[in-house]
Design a protein around this motif. Structure first.
Motif, PDB file in Angstrom:
ATOM      1  N   TYR A 226       0.792  -1.227   0.000  1.00  0.00           N
ATOM      2  CA  TYR A 226       0.000   0.000   0.000  1.00  0.00           C
ATOM      3  C   TYR A 226       0.828   1.284   0.000  1.00  0.00           C
ATOM      4  N   ASN A 227       1.897   1.319   0.756  1.00  0.00           N
ATOM      5  CA  ASN A 227       2.655   2.576   0.827  1.00  0.00           C
ATOM      6  C   ASN A 227       3.605   2.755  -0.360  1.00  0.00           C
ATOM      7  N   GLY A 228       3.707   1.732  -1.234  1.00  0.00           N
ATOM      8  CA  GLY A 228       4.539   1.857  -2.422  1.00  0.00           C
ATOM      9  C   GLY A 228       6.021   1.908  -2.133  1.00  0.00           C
ATOM     10  N   VAL A 229       6.438   1.517  -0.918  1.00  0.00           N
ATOM     11  CA  VAL A 229       7.845   1.588  -0.516  1.00  0.00           C
ATOM     12  C   VAL A 229       8.287   0.204  -0.044  1.00  0.00           C
ATOM     13  N   PHE A 230       9.501  -0.169  -0.437  1.00  0.00           N
ATOM     14  CA  PHE A 230      10.064  -1.420   0.077  1.00  0.00           C
ATOM     15  C   PHE A 230      10.518  -1.180   1.515  1.00  0.00           C
ATOM     16  N   ASP A 231       9.816  -1.795   2.442  1.00  0.00           N
ATOM     17  CA  ASP A 231      10.142  -1.596   3.852  1.00  0.00           C
ATOM     18  C   ASP A 231      11.254  -2.514   4.333  1.00  0.00           C
ATOM     19  N   VAL A 232      11.686  -3.453   3.501  1.00  0.00           N
ATOM     20  CA  VAL A 232      12.855  -4.291   3.783  1.00  0.00           C
ATOM     21  C   VAL A 232      13.798  -4.128   2.595  1.00  0.00           C
ATOM     22  N   TYR A 233      15.054  -3.785   2.875  1.00  0.00           N
ATOM     23  CA  TYR A 233      15.976  -3.424   1.797  1.00  0.00           C
ATOM     24  C   TYR A 233      17.409  -3.687   2.247  1.00  0.00           C
ATOM     25  N   VAL A 234      18.361  -3.472   1.340  1.00  0.00           N
ATOM     26  CA  VAL A 234      19.779  -3.681   1.634  1.00  0.00           C
ATOM     27  C   VAL A 234      20.401  -2.348   2.020  1.00  0.00           C
ATOM     28  N   SER A 235      21.171  -2.386   3.100  1.00  0.00           N
ATOM     29  CA  SER A 235      21.914  -1.208   3.544  1.00  0.00           C
ATOM     30  C   SER A 235      23.302  -1.664   3.969  1.00  0.00           C
ATOM     31  N   GLY A 236      24.302  -1.349   3.151  1.00  0.00           N
ATOM     32  CA  GLY A 236      25.662  -1.791   3.453  1.00  0.00           C
ATOM     33  C   GLY A 236      25.776  -3.301   3.359  1.00  0.00           C
ATOM     34  N   ASP A 237      26.252  -3.920   4.444  1.00  0.00           N
ATOM     35  CA  ASP A 237      26.401  -5.374   4.456  1.00  0.00           C
ATOM     36  C   ASP A 237      25.242  -6.059   5.168  1.00  0.00           C
ATOM     37  N   LYS A 238      24.134  -5.328   5.327  1.00  0.00           N
ATOM     38  CA  LYS A 238      22.986  -5.876   6.045  1.00  0.00           C
ATOM     39  C   LYS A 238      21.703  -5.738   5.240  1.00  0.00           C
ATOM     40  N   VAL A 239      20.743  -6.590   5.603  1.00  0.00           N
ATOM     41  CA  VAL A 239      19.363  -6.431   5.145  1.00  0.00           C
ATOM     42  C   VAL A 239      18.600  -5.876   6.338  1.00  0.00           C
ATOM     43  N   VAL A 240      17.975  -4.724   6.148  1.00  0.00           N
ATOM     44  CA  VAL A 240      17.316  -4.039   7.266  1.00  0.00           C
ATOM     45  C   VAL A 240      15.843  -3.817   6.942  1.00  0.00           C
ATOM     46  N   SER A 241      15.063  -3.593   7.986  1.00  0.00           N
ATOM     47  CA  SER A 241      13.647  -3.281   7.825  1.00  0.00           C
ATOM     48  C   SER A 241      13.359  -1.920   8.434  1.00  0.00           C
ATOM     49  N   SER A 242      12.231  -1.343   8.044  1.00  0.00           N
ATOM     50  CA  SER A 242      11.877  -0.007   8.528  1.00  0.00           C
ATOM     51  C   SER A 242      11.556   0.010  10.013  1.00  0.00           C
ATOM     52  N   ASP A 243      11.347  -1.154  10.627  1.00  0.00           N
ATOM     53  CA  ASP A 243      11.092  -1.175  12.071  1.00  0.00           C
ATOM     54  C   ASP A 243      12.342  -1.518  12.867  1.00  0.00           C
ATOM     55  N   GLY A 244      13.534  -1.478  12.212  1.00  0.00           N
ATOM     56  CA  GLY A 244      14.791  -1.597  12.931  1.00  0.00           C
ATOM     57  C   GLY A 244      15.399  -2.986  13.001  1.00  0.00           C
ATOM     58  N   GLU A 245      14.769  -3.986  12.438  1.00  0.00           N
ATOM     59  CA  GLU A 245      15.332  -5.338  12.439  1.00  0.00           C
ATOM     60  C   GLU A 245      16.335  -5.483  11.289  1.00  0.00           C
ATOM     61  N   SER A 246      17.289  -6.411  11.428  1.00  0.00           N
ATOM     62  CA  SER A 246      18.280  -6.611  10.362  1.00  0.00           C
ATOM     63  C   SER A 246      18.994  -7.947  10.527  1.00  0.00           C
ATOM     64  N   PHE A 247      19.725  -8.337   9.485  1.00  0.00           N
ATOM     65  CA  PHE A 247      20.652  -9.475   9.556  1.00  0.00           C
ATOM     66  C   PHE A 247      21.784  -9.211   8.563  1.00  0.00           C
ATOM     67  N   VAL A 248      22.916  -9.850   8.794  1.00  0.00           N
ATOM     68  CA  VAL A 248      24.107  -9.623   7.975  1.00  0.00           C
ATOM     69  C   VAL A 248      24.040 -10.485   6.714  1.00  0.00           C
ATOM     70  N   ILE A 249      24.274  -9.862   5.569  1.00  0.00           N
ATOM     71  CA  ILE A 249      24.208 -10.566   4.294  1.00  0.00           C
ATOM     72  C   ILE A 249      25.568 -10.672   3.621  1.00  0.00           C
ATOM     73  N   SER A 250      26.543  -9.889   4.087  1.00  0.00           N
ATOM     74  CA  SER A 250      27.893  -9.922   3.511  1.00  0.00           C
ATOM     75  C   SER A 250      28.920  -9.963   4.632  1.00  0.00           C
ATOM     76  N   GLY A 251      30.105 -10.500   4.314  1.00  0.00           N
ATOM     77  CA  GLY A 251      31.165 -10.546   5.309  1.00  0.00           C
ATOM     78  C   GLY A 251      31.293 -11.897   5.973  1.00  0.00           C
TER      79      GLY A 251
END
Length: 335
Positions: A97-122
């Motif tokens: 509905y909001n037209g925005v990806f609320d889960v995305y890649v930031s640096g070496d992590k996958v993060v969500s708009s509510d502050g959750e994340s996990f490491v995807i690189s390294g």
């Protein structure tokens, strides 16, 4: 309370693990074959859809626009040729509905708009199924309106197999066939060559016995199929090598079969039928031979007596003549 939350979290993870398991057979693709993910999406998302792929030592994220209500995502053959064999997970993310990806890649992590994340690189990265489960956990958050769907597939080393019997009779038209995990439509090059064939100089004549051509992989289940007809009319009895390879040379297979001479059979002798003449000549009766006359024993005895009498008469006459001659000689001397 913390214990209850921990238990709830474990239950949630277990539910996610069960949900991502393939319900049916998972498609298998050979390295070097393209993989296409297709489906439908509503809502006309302006940012398109995000495609996440996780596998052994591999991950990628790409966005694609929706064409109408359909989408297609492709891992090209150049990409799959570099992938390690194993199971892969594709997660298609819709921004909702909001037209925005609320889960995305930031640096070496996958993060969500509510502050959750996990490491995807390294060094401490998640990969394969672990990364896929972690992404699903972020998307399943009640604070995230994004939705998703999952697909799984397997990348395997390409192979070609030979399924023919070992021996055929020369002079027949035979079918050479096999199976493969290469995709339908892939081109294969085949060569059939007599095992006794050896290369020669250009100036030397040599006897070639074999055939070559190009065929296309067909759809089969559970494995795809390939095959071609081989006319052995002009092929000599011998052992033959069949080489089948993908047209880019990435995979090949070599098999063997033997052509044997046809069994020698003695042809049946045709019956000879006499052809009748229109007016056959009447057969002549055989002439009986004339018997030799025979003499009775009495007639033979009479003949012998007659011969003896004649001989005796000649003897008497000769004696008389001799006696007379001597008398004449004496008479001359007396004069």
């Amino acid at each position: 309370m913390k214990t209850i939350l921990k238990i709830s979290g474990i239950l949630l993870i277990l539910l996610i693990l069960c949900a991502i398991q393939p319900a049916g057979a998972t498609d298998t693709y050979a390295k070097g074959d393209s993989v296409k993910i297709t489906g439908t999406a509503t809502g006309n998302p302006q940012q398109g859809l995000a495609f996440w792929v996780f596998g052994p030592n591999y991950w990628t994220r790409e966005t694609k626009q929706v064409q109408g209500t359909s989408y297609t995502y492709e891992l090209t053959s150049s990409k799959t040729s570099d992938l390690s064999p194993g199971q892969y997970y594709c997660i298609v993310q819709h921004p909702m509905y909001n037209g925005v990806f609320d889960v995305y890649v930031s640096g070496d992590k996958v993060v969500s708009s509510d502050g959750e994340s996990f490491v995807i690189s390294g060094s401490s990265k998640l990969q394969g199924s672990a990364a896929a489960y972690a992404l699903m956990r972020l998307l399943d958050s009640p604070n995230i309106d994004d939705t998703y769907t999952t697909n799984t597939f397997i990348i395997a080393e390409p192979w070609i197999a030979f399924s023919n019997r070992a021996e055929y009779t020369a002079g027949n038209r035979i079918y050479i066939s096999g199976t493969t995990n290469l995709a339908p439509g892939d081109k294969l090059i085949y060569n059939v060559l007599s095992s006794s064939f050896v290369p020669t100089q250009k100036t030397q004549s040599s006897e070639f016995s074999g055939e070559s051509g190009t065929i296309t992989v067909g759809y089969g289940s559970p494995d795809n199929i390939w095959g071609f007809y081989l006319d052995t009319t002009n092929l000599k009895p011998d052992e033959y090598t069949v080489n089948v390879e993908k047209n880019d040379g990435t995979v090949s297979f070599t098999g063997k079969f033997t052509l044997v001479a046809p069994s020698a059979t003695t042809p049946a002798t045709p019956a000879v039928t006499a052809v009748p003449t229109e007016n056959p000549a009447p057969s002549q009766p055989a002439t009986a031979p004339t018997p030799m006359p025979t003499q009775s024993p009495l007639s033979a005895y009479s003949a012998l007596l007659a011969i003896a009498a004649a001989i005796a008469a000649v003897g008497i006459s000769a004696a008389a003549f001799a006696s007379r001659g001597k008398s004449d000689d004496l008479m001359t001397e007396r004069e």
